[in-house]
Design an enzyme around this catalytic site. Sequence first.
Site, PDB file in Angstrom:
ATOM      1  N   LYS A   1     -36.929 -40.392 139.859  1.00 17.90           N
ATOM      2  CA  LYS A   1     -37.426 -41.721 139.505  1.00 17.90           C
ATOM      3  C   LYS A   1     -38.804 -41.999 140.115  1.00 17.90           C
ATOM      4  O   LYS A   1     -39.081 -41.579 141.232  1.00 17.90           O
ATOM      5  CB  LYS A   1     -36.433 -42.779 139.998  1.00 17.90           C
ATOM      6  CG  LYS A   1     -35.063 -42.606 139.367  1.00 17.90           C
ATOM      7  CD  LYS A   1     -33.972 -43.265 140.180  1.00 17.90           C
ATOM      8  CE  LYS A   1     -32.613 -42.855 139.642  1.00 17.90           C
ATOM      9  NZ  LYS A   1     -31.522 -43.247 140.553  1.00 17.90           N
TER      10      LYS A   1
ATOM     11  N   HIS B   1     -36.679 -35.420 136.352  1.00 19.30           N
ATOM     12  CA  HIS B   1     -35.417 -36.101 136.666  1.00 19.30           C
ATOM     13  C   HIS B   1     -35.478 -36.917 137.953  1.00 19.30           C
ATOM     14  O   HIS B   1     -34.453 -37.291 138.504  1.00 19.30           O
ATOM     15  CB  HIS B   1     -34.238 -35.123 136.754  1.00 19.30           C
ATOM     16  CG  HIS B   1     -34.057 -34.290 135.522  1.00 19.30           C
ATOM     17  ND1 HIS B   1     -33.842 -34.823 134.285  1.00 19.30           N
ATOM     18  CD2 HIS B   1     -34.066 -32.948 135.347  1.00 19.30           C
ATOM     19  CE1 HIS B   1     -33.725 -33.850 133.396  1.00 19.30           C
ATOM     20  NE2 HIS B   1     -33.868 -32.699 134.015  1.00 19.30           N
TER      21      HIS B   1
ATOM     22  N   GLY C   1     -30.630 -34.539 142.966  1.00 18.51           N
ATOM     23  CA  GLY C   1     -32.080 -34.381 142.980  1.00 18.51           C
ATOM     24  C   GLY C   1     -32.618 -33.709 141.729  1.00 18.51           C
ATOM     25  O   GLY C   1     -33.698 -33.124 141.750  1.00 18.51           O
TER      26      GLY C   1
ATOM     27  N   GLU D   1     -22.315 -31.215 129.149  1.00 19.93           N
ATOM     28  CA  GLU D   1     -22.310 -32.550 128.552  1.00 19.93           C
ATOM     29  C   GLU D   1     -23.127 -32.524 127.282  1.00 19.93           C
ATOM     30  O   GLU D   1     -24.062 -31.737 127.154  1.00 19.93           O
ATOM     31  CB  GLU D   1     -23.008 -33.560 129.508  1.00 19.93           C
ATOM     32  CG  GLU D   1     -22.107 -34.133 130.536  1.00 19.93           C
ATOM     33  CD  GLU D   1     -22.807 -35.119 131.479  1.00 19.93           C
ATOM     34  OE1 GLU D   1     -24.038 -35.302 131.385  1.00 19.93           O
ATOM     35  OE2 GLU D   1     -22.098 -35.708 132.297  1.00 19.93           O
ATOM     36  N   LYS D   2     -22.804 -33.445 126.419  1.00 25.85           N
ATOM     37  CA  LYS D   2     -23.653 -33.705 125.261  1.00 25.85           C
ATOM     38  C   LYS D   2     -25.014 -34.134 125.814  1.00 25.85           C
ATOM     39  O   LYS D   2     -25.079 -34.946 126.740  1.00 25.85           O
ATOM     40  CB  LYS D   2     -23.014 -34.843 124.456  1.00 25.85           C
ATOM     41  CG  LYS D   2     -23.756 -35.203 123.219  1.00 25.85           C
ATOM     42  CD  LYS D   2     -23.278 -34.340 122.052  1.00 25.85           C
ATOM     43  CE  LYS D   2     -24.252 -34.484 120.886  1.00 25.85           C
ATOM     44  NZ  LYS D   2     -24.384 -33.263 120.103  1.00 25.85           N
TER      45      LYS D   2
ATOM     46  N   GLU E   1     -23.140 -40.294 136.920  1.00 26.41           N
ATOM     47  CA  GLU E   1     -22.701 -40.021 138.290  1.00 26.41           C
ATOM     48  C   GLU E   1     -22.677 -41.292 139.118  1.00 26.41           C
ATOM     49  O   GLU E   1     -23.259 -42.305 138.742  1.00 26.41           O
ATOM     50  CB  GLU E   1     -23.594 -38.970 138.967  1.00 26.41           C
ATOM     51  CG  GLU E   1     -25.007 -39.442 139.223  1.00 26.41           C
ATOM     52  CD  GLU E   1     -25.722 -38.577 140.267  1.00 26.41           C
ATOM     53  OE1 GLU E   1     -25.068 -37.869 141.049  1.00 26.41           O
ATOM     54  OE2 GLU E   1     -26.963 -38.637 140.306  1.00 26.41           O
TER      55      GLU E   1
ATOM     56  N   GLU F   1     -24.344 -44.687 137.880  1.00 26.42           N
ATOM     57  CA  GLU F   1     -25.470 -44.364 136.999  1.00 26.42           C
ATOM     58  C   GLU F   1     -25.006 -44.071 135.574  1.00 26.42           C
ATOM     59  O   GLU F   1     -24.031 -43.335 135.367  1.00 26.42           O
ATOM     60  CB  GLU F   1     -26.234 -43.138 137.534  1.00 26.42           C
ATOM     61  CG  GLU F   1     -26.872 -43.377 138.889  1.00 26.42           C
ATOM     62  CD  GLU F   1     -27.891 -42.312 139.282  1.00 26.42           C
ATOM     63  OE1 GLU F   1     -28.757 -42.607 140.116  1.00 26.42           O
ATOM     64  OE2 GLU F   1     -27.827 -41.167 138.757  1.00 26.42           O
TER      65      GLU F   1
ATOM     66  N   ARG G   1     -24.103 -44.354 148.341  1.00 29.62           N
ATOM     67  CA  ARG G   1     -25.034 -44.688 149.421  1.00 29.62           C
ATOM     68  C   ARG G   1     -25.982 -45.774 148.929  1.00 29.62           C
ATOM     69  O   ARG G   1     -25.966 -46.145 147.761  1.00 29.62           O
ATOM     70  CB  ARG G   1     -25.864 -43.461 149.772  1.00 29.62           C
ATOM     71  CG  ARG G   1     -26.572 -42.916 148.533  1.00 29.62           C
ATOM     72  CD  ARG G   1     -27.640 -41.915 148.828  1.00 29.62           C
ATOM     73  NE  ARG G   1     -27.913 -41.056 147.695  1.00 29.62           N
ATOM     74  CZ  ARG G   1     -28.718 -41.328 146.686  1.00 29.62           C
ATOM     75  NH1 ARG G   1     -29.345 -42.482 146.633  1.00 29.62           N
ATOM     76  NH2 ARG G   1     -28.879 -40.483 145.696  1.00 29.62           N
TER      77      ARG G   1
ATOM     78  N   HIS H   1     -32.225 -44.577 131.537  1.00 28.02           N
ATOM     79  CA  HIS H   1     -31.389 -44.433 132.730  1.00 28.02           C
ATOM     80  C   HIS H   1     -31.182 -45.836 133.285  1.00 28.02           C
ATOM     81  O   HIS H   1     -32.120 -46.469 133.740  1.00 28.02           O
ATOM     82  CB  HIS H   1     -32.082 -43.534 133.763  1.00 28.02           C
ATOM     83  CG  HIS H   1     -31.345 -43.463 135.074  1.00 28.02           C
ATOM     84  ND1 HIS H   1     -30.775 -42.301 135.558  1.00 28.02           N
ATOM     85  CD2 HIS H   1     -31.063 -44.417 135.998  1.00 28.02           C
ATOM     86  CE1 HIS H   1     -30.179 -42.553 136.711  1.00 28.02           C
ATOM     87  NE2 HIS H   1     -30.353 -43.822 137.004  1.00 28.02           N
TER      88      HIS H   1
HETATM   89  P1  ADP Z   1     -28.916 -35.739 139.771  1.00 31.78           P
HETATM   90  O1  ADP Z   1     -27.697 -36.023 140.584  1.00 31.78           O
HETATM   91  O2  ADP Z   1     -29.465 -34.363 140.016  1.00 31.78           O
HETATM   92  O3  ADP Z   1     -29.955 -36.821 139.877  1.00 31.78           O
HETATM   93  P2  ADP Z   1     -27.919 -36.849 137.233  1.00 31.78           P
HETATM   94  O4  ADP Z   1     -26.630 -36.440 136.652  1.00 31.78           O
HETATM   95  O5  ADP Z   1     -27.980 -38.179 137.892  1.00 31.78           O
HETATM   96  O6  ADP Z   1     -28.427 -35.706 138.245  1.00 31.78           O
HETATM   97  O7  ADP Z   1     -29.054 -36.790 136.129  1.00 31.78           O
HETATM   98  C1  ADP Z   1     -30.404 -37.002 136.453  1.00 31.78           C
HETATM   99  C2  ADP Z   1     -31.220 -37.207 135.209  1.00 31.78           C
HETATM  100  O8  ADP Z   1     -31.095 -36.090 134.302  1.00 31.78           O
HETATM  101  C3  ADP Z   1     -30.815 -38.411 134.379  1.00 31.78           C
HETATM  102  O9  ADP Z   1     -31.398 -39.618 134.837  1.00 31.78           O
HETATM  103  C4  ADP Z   1     -31.340 -37.998 133.010  1.00 31.78           C
HETATM  104  O10 ADP Z   1     -32.750 -38.168 132.970  1.00 31.78           O
HETATM  105  C5  ADP Z   1     -31.062 -36.503 132.947  1.00 31.78           C
HETATM  106  N1  ADP Z   1     -29.718 -36.236 132.353  1.00 31.78           N
HETATM  107  C6  ADP Z   1     -28.565 -35.986 133.023  1.00 31.78           C
HETATM  108  N2  ADP Z   1     -27.509 -35.816 132.171  1.00 31.78           N
HETATM  109  C7  ADP Z   1     -28.010 -35.962 130.925  1.00 31.78           C
HETATM  110  C8  ADP Z   1     -27.433 -35.929 129.583  1.00 31.78           C
HETATM  111  N3  ADP Z   1     -26.133 -35.710 129.366  1.00 31.78           N
HETATM  112  N4  ADP Z   1     -28.276 -36.153 128.531  1.00 31.78           N
HETATM  113  C9  ADP Z   1     -29.586 -36.383 128.730  1.00 31.78           C
HETATM  114  N5  ADP Z   1     -30.188 -36.424 129.933  1.00 31.78           N
HETATM  115  C10 ADP Z   1     -29.426 -36.217 131.032  1.00 31.78           C
END
Ligand code: ADP
Length: 447
Positions: free
Chosen positions: A237, A235, A164, A200-201, A287, A275, A291, A208
Amino acid sequence: MFKKVLIANRGEIALRIHRACKEMGIQTVAVHSTADSDAMHVRMADESVCIGPPPGTQSYLSIPNIISACEITGADAVHPGYGFLSENANFSQIIHDHGITFIGPSADHINVMGDKIAAKETMRRLGVPCVPGSEGGVNTVEEAREIAGGMGYPVIVKAAAGGGGRGMKVAASADEIDIAFQSARTEAKAAFGDDVVYIEKYLQLPRHIEVQVFGDGKGNAVHLGERDCSLQRRHQKVFEEAPSPVITAEQRARIGKTCADAVAKIDYIGAGTIEFLYENGEFYFIEMNTRLQVEHPVTEAVYGVDLVQEQIRVAAGLPMSFTQEDLVPSGHAIECRINAEKLPSFRPSPGTISAFHAPGGLGVRVDSAIYAGYRIPPYYDSLIGKLIVQGRTREEALARLSRALSEFVVEGIDTTLPLFDHLLAARDVQTGDYDIHWLEKWLEAEF
Ligand code: ADP
């Protein structure tokens, strides 16, 4: 095939699952909190059971109450929808231990993918490209400094148990790493009861892009292309489309096969989403969601399949109803998430809906459980519906979306519907030229 499916969810997704069951000749059981006695999924289902008071923790998240509802009604399977218990491995296992089928992946797969560090390790091993980052968890601020320095700024500190959009902090430079590390940990602990974080970088201008996969649990899996979900706020959608405006058929086939092969190798069962962030022509895994996703209808529109019915089929031990060769995408689909929120603050706006009219016509789908006179309770997520449109081309889908929005009437509460009219007028949305930061920048400038 199952005789009776218990739907362990509420709102539009509960109704979505009910519809799939009915078309398959399966009886449905709705469960609901006392705040949801008048909900549409409760009215439509063949049977309903009240499972507790309004707070989710005492109703939709209460495993004992849901198990009791299964036993009382004799349900032979449970569909968890998304959110709530859908990615709770313990729930999947307990359902199984009670001799009931969980319509979703195994507890093991939910567990592995629910831990983002383990998920990345698994995906890397399975040949899926990942975002460069720390190997495993980062335990101390010294370690965080060392890893981030070695990798080069900016970096993002993320909660291993995250979801989330919570528990994520960006450090633009070495000055910010201490605070990013500490605050990500604190937020992770508060939100997930687990303060493990990794680094992470931080990709600067990615899109996305996520790949829909589907497995039969017996070593066979397919992909159903990608969805572009770059238009996000905090973050989360807001607007999703399939196919992505920037992905070629060749790229789709390549990343799709990588993903399908990966989940086939682990005997994954049911629907899953892998993703990625996509930048400069490269995919970077972030990730996997084990589901059905909120945005699954755009994939259904483009591929002409019913993903919920397919989940039910494979959970019942039947083979998938399609092969990779059968899955040929056609046209373009777009989804808008409609929330009961007041613009421009996006503050929740619960209350009673005084008038409701849903758009229709060729290529328009509305997944919603609201109706005129319905009172939106204040206890849950503010998503009240999804508008999905489909056209032969992206241009046609955009024109249809604009037309459908003009027909949509929800009165008595504030919704995010007006946002989408504005959004469609933006040139970058018309051309598909956006990244994950575009929407927030645009909101700041326009709202
Ligand atoms: P969650 O499980 O909380 O949704 P995610 O890992 O899927 O977290 O990341 C959600 C969003 O955060 C991504 O769609 C992106 O917008 C941003 N994000 C996550 N990791 C990175 C990254 N390494 N660099 C840039 N943006 C990131």
